[in-house]
Write an enzyme that holds these catalytic residues in place. Structure first.
Site, PDB file in Angstrom:
ATOM      1  N   ASP A  50       0.873  -1.169   0.000  1.00  0.00           N
ATOM      2  CA  ASP A  50       0.000   0.000   0.000  1.00  0.00           C
ATOM      3  C   ASP A  50       0.911   1.220   0.000  1.00  0.00           C
ATOM      4  OD1 ASP A  50      -1.668   2.129   0.544  1.00  0.00           O
ATOM      5  OD2 ASP A  50      -2.784   1.117   2.137  1.00  0.00           O
ATOM      6  N   SER A 129       1.633  11.530 -16.009  1.00  0.00           N
ATOM      7  CA  SER A 129       0.480  11.737 -16.894  1.00  0.00           C
ATOM      8  C   SER A 129       0.716  12.970 -17.736  1.00  0.00           C
ATOM      9  CB  SER A 129      -0.800  11.920 -16.070  1.00  0.00           C
ATOM     10  OG  SER A 129      -1.889  12.252 -16.917  1.00  0.00           O
ATOM     11  N   TYR A 142      -5.498  16.238  -9.732  1.00  0.00           N
ATOM     12  CA  TYR A 142      -4.755  15.179 -10.424  1.00  0.00           C
ATOM     13  C   TYR A 142      -3.576  15.768 -11.192  1.00  0.00           C
ATOM     14  CZ  TYR A 142      -3.902  11.124 -13.432  1.00  0.00           C
ATOM     15  OH  TYR A 142      -3.317  10.061 -14.096  1.00  0.00           O
ATOM     16  N   LYS A 146       0.412  14.782 -10.298  1.00  0.00           N
ATOM     17  CA  LYS A 146       1.268  14.178 -11.318  1.00  0.00           C
ATOM     18  C   LYS A 146       2.369  15.145 -11.770  1.00  0.00           C
ATOM     19  CE  LYS A 146      -0.492  10.039 -11.866  1.00  0.00           C
ATOM     20  NZ  LYS A 146       0.306   8.809 -11.641  1.00  0.00           N
TER      21      LYS A 146
END
Length: 267
Positions: A50, A129, A142, A146
């Protein structure tokens, strides 16, 4: 001797595709999952990890090193999507996303570096990304998480160069995976001032994922990078226009680029 590869988030999507492809190319592949017992259909071994739990990370890395005696390639693939107007996303969800997309990869990197330093060799590939190169509306958190991973990779590369350890970023565009189902969506609220633009943008994002590229393309790109003697700082994989959007951001005036994004998302 087969190189030992660990892929975080290797139980589905891009991570699974990479693992299955590398398994056919004479690599010893380990994938990770928070719950590996749920996934029996993989051609490589899954270990429990994790990325938001440092003890879990260290245990997984130790397990692989004890089994194989070395650690050649880390692919930081585990990540989570998140959408919504920044004003309406709960702060705990923003922090959770950074735990997965930014702090998690850093902790995995910290755990593998001592072994790679002892070997005087190693390669770390961070899956980021194309969204990390620009602030996308309703994907701002997001994009930020990234983008932060992209930038810190540039710094770490220079810090570890004396140990013969390579590091690179690979930024994918939209791929046909289950990421949309797993991402956190801030609800589209009837009384929200963002109801219509956010709702329309959410539909458009899901359509892009559904019509995305085959994850095998990413797997082949990762394989080529592993075989490269001196990887570049950044790689982009995906549709031409998604990759070209990064070039446009560099050359267009800020407001012109912003208007282009607004037109794309019909805002």
């Amino acid at each position: 001797m087969s190189k030992v590869v660990l892929i975080t988030g290797g139980s589905s999507g891009i991570g699974k595709s990479i693992g299955e492809f590398l398994s056919t190319k004479d690599f010893k592949v380990y994938g990770t999952s928070r719950n590996p017992e749920r996934y029996a259909q993989t051609s490589f071994e899954l270990v429990q990890l994790d990325v938001s739990d440092v003890a879990s990370i260290e245990k997984a890395i130790t397990t692989v090193i004890e089994k194989e005696g070395r650690f050649d390639v880390l692919i930081n693939n585990a990540g989570a999507g998140i959408t919504g107007p920044v004003e309406e996303i709960p702060m705990e969800e923003i922090k959770r996303n950074f735990e997965t997309n930014f702090f998690g990869p850093i902790n995995v990197i910290k755990s593998v570096l001592p072994q790679m330093r002892r070997q005087n060799s190693g390669l770390i590939i961070n899956i980021t990304s194309i969204a990390g190169y620009m602030g996308l509306p309703y994907r701002g958190v997001y994009s930020a998480s990234k983008g932060a991973l992209e930038l810190i990779t540039e710094a770490i590369r220079m810090e570890i160069k004396d140990f013969n350890i390579q590091m690179t970023n690979v930024a994918p565009g939209d791929f046909a995976t289950n990421i949309a189902a797993g991402r956190y969506h801030a609800p589209v609220l009837d009384d929200s001032p963002y109801k219509n633009p956010y709702g329309n943008t959410l539909k458009l994002m899901d359509e892009h994922v559904d019509s995305g590229k085959d994850p095998l393309l990413m797997a082949k790109a990762i394989h080529e990078i592993i075989l490269t003697e001196k990887p570049k700082v950044h790689y982009k994989v995906g549709e031409f226009m998604q990759k070209f959007s990064i070039v446009l951001k560099r050359i267009l005036p800020d407001k012109v680029y912003e208007k282009m994004l607004q037109n794309h998302y019909k805002l």
